[in-house]
Design a protein around this motif. Structure first.
Motif, PDB file in Angstrom:
ATOM      1  N   UNK A   1       4.359   8.389  -1.900  1.00  0.00           N
ATOM      2  CA  UNK A   1       3.943   8.543  -0.506  1.00  0.00           C
ATOM      3  C   UNK A   1       5.181   8.480   0.383  1.00  0.00           C
ATOM      4  N   UNK A   2       6.025   7.518   0.059  1.00  0.00           N
ATOM      5  CA  UNK A   2       7.278   7.391   0.798  1.00  0.00           C
ATOM      6  C   UNK A   2       8.158   8.620   0.566  1.00  0.00           C
ATOM      7  N   UNK A   3       8.170   9.100  -0.652  1.00  0.00           N
ATOM      8  CA  UNK A   3       8.977  10.280  -0.950  1.00  0.00           C
ATOM      9  C   UNK A   3       8.453  11.525  -0.230  1.00  0.00           C
ATOM     10  N   UNK A   4       7.152  11.599  -0.035  1.00  0.00           N
ATOM     11  CA  UNK A   4       6.588  12.728   0.723  1.00  0.00           C
ATOM     12  C   UNK A   4       7.131  12.714   2.150  1.00  0.00           C
TER      13      UNK A   4
ATOM     14  N   UNK B   1       2.545  17.474 -10.467  1.00  0.00           N
ATOM     15  CA  UNK B   1       2.694  16.935  -9.112  1.00  0.00           C
ATOM     16  C   UNK B   1       2.605  15.410  -9.095  1.00  0.00           C
ATOM     17  N   UNK B   2       3.695  14.721  -8.741  1.00  0.00           N
ATOM     18  CA  UNK B   2       3.617  13.265  -8.674  1.00  0.00           C
ATOM     19  C   UNK B   2       3.155  12.757  -7.298  1.00  0.00           C
ATOM     20  N   UNK B   3       3.080  13.651  -6.304  1.00  0.00           N
ATOM     21  CA  UNK B   3       2.808  13.238  -4.921  1.00  0.00           C
ATOM     22  C   UNK B   3       1.330  12.976  -4.653  1.00  0.00           C
TER      23      UNK B   3
ATOM     24  N   UNK C   1       0.169   7.508   6.821  1.00  0.00           N
ATOM     25  CA  UNK C   1       1.099   8.576   6.464  1.00  0.00           C
ATOM     26  C   UNK C   1       1.648   9.243   7.721  1.00  0.00           C
ATOM     27  N   UNK C   2       0.805   9.394   8.730  1.00  0.00           N
ATOM     28  CA  UNK C   2       1.270   9.987   9.992  1.00  0.00           C
ATOM     29  C   UNK C   2       2.364   9.126  10.622  1.00  0.00           C
ATOM     30  N   UNK C   3       2.186   7.838  10.549  1.00  0.00           N
ATOM     31  CA  UNK C   3       3.213   6.938  11.099  1.00  0.00           C
ATOM     32  C   UNK C   3       4.518   7.062  10.319  1.00  0.00           C
TER      33      UNK C   3
ATOM     34  N   UNK D   1       0.805  -1.209   0.000  1.00  0.00           N
ATOM     35  CA  UNK D   1       0.000   0.000   0.000  1.00  0.00           C
ATOM     36  C   UNK D   1       0.839   1.261   0.000  1.00  0.00           C
ATOM     37  N   UNK D   2       2.113   1.079  -0.104  1.00  0.00           N
ATOM     38  CA  UNK D   2       2.989   2.234   0.036  1.00  0.00           C
ATOM     39  C   UNK D   2       3.490   2.639  -1.338  1.00  0.00           C
TER      40      UNK D   2
END
Lengths: 174, 127
Positions: free
Chosen positions: A31-34, A62-64, B44-46, A26-27
């Motif tokens: 999302x990780x880069x944010x 925007x890719x985020x 995301x918070x985690x 799910x990652x």
């Protein structure tokens, strides 16, 4: 048979079986880069005299997505983050953090010319961007994100990158 | 040191410093494979509250749309994406109710040599 014993036996094939790599289903990459971007801001020191607000600007498409919006209003090192998206280089001077998206990387020399000497942290995720003068460049390796840093570029903009953060970088250009 | 503590201690010594403690606890105390304690289900918070060293260890699943189209990759990069996708398809998928992996699978000992950041980090403390 006791339930705990069943649970233990059920866990054994996983423990002793063939080795796999677990992926974060799910990652998403961005999302990780944010989250990494947020950390880069945490571990960067701006010169005194910055306002209460830090403008985090995404230059280009925007890719985020929505995850970046979750950074809006968050406090980091005493500054409240404001997220902006822009396609114009001229507006980047009012940003404290600029993320240069991949589609805009060909325009990097002009971006860096515009920002030189200004207290702006430049971040990208394009191959070779740190060598070209971006302060922090995220690099994908086997579905993980690592980063490289250009210390001189950060210093030229009056920024100090945390030494502990730099130890985690795969490459530091000085 | 009692047995669960010793197991935990040994596992901790074996795993990278950023191996998540909830997962270890889950393994030792519940005698079950690790479930959501790895990267799969962090909010995301985690993620934002996670030490940088751990973020750098997390894996993302390449979205096929993102991988080839949205990122405009070509040449060697596209080849890498294709390889990643093929590898991804070979991997066991996490389905509701399944474990999605286990402790040893997530950090196989032989892969630790590829994680110098984690190993170096042990002597330094968290950031």
């Amino acid at each position: 048979m006791n339930l705990r014993v069943i649970a233990l036996l059920a866990s054994l094939p996983g423990l002793l079986g063939p080795v796999h790599t677990v992926q974060a289903d799910n990652l998403s990459e961005y999302r990780l880069k944010s989250a990494l971007l947020f950390n880069f801001v945490r571990f960067t020191e701006w010169p005194a005299g910055q306002g209460k607000t830090f403008n985090l600007c995404v230059y280009g498409p925007d890719p985020f997505g929505a995850d970046l919006d979750k950074l809006h209003g968050r406090s980091v090192t005493g500054h409240s983050l404001e997220v902006h998206r822009t396609n114009t280089v001229d507006s980047l001077g009012s940003c404290q953090i600029v993320f240069i998206t991949r589609p805009m990387i060909d325009n990097l020399p002009r971006v860096l010319d515009t920002l030189v000497g200004k207290p702006v942290l430049t971040v990208a995720d394009s191959p070779g961007a740190a060598r070209q003068g971006v302060a922090i460049n995220m690099v994908t390796e086997e579905n993980r994100i690592t980063f490289e840093a250009n210390l001189a570029a950060a210093r030229d903009n009056g920024l100090a990158l945390n030494s502990n953060m730099l130890r985690l970088a795969r490459e530091v250009y000085r | 040191m009692n047995t669960p503590d010793r197991i935990l201690h040994n596992l901790s010594a074996m795993l990278p410093a950023c191996a998540c403690r909830p997962c270890l606890t889950s393994l030792v105390l519940l005698l079950a494979p690790c479930t959501a304690a790895w990267a799969h289900d962090y909010s995301f918070d985690e993620l934002l509250s996670m030490p940088l060293i751990c973020l750098l260890q997390l894996q993302f699943a390449p979205s096929h749309a993102q991988g080839a189209d949205a990122l405009h990759v070509g040449g060697e990069d596209r080849h890498a994406v294709n390889e990643t996708m093929q590898a991804d398809q070979r991997m066991p998928r996490k389905t509701p109710g399944s474990s999605g992996g286990n402790l040893m699978a997530a950090f196989p000992p032989e892969s630790m040599a590829d994680r110098p950041n984690c190993l170096r980090f042990r002597s330094r403390g968290w950031i």
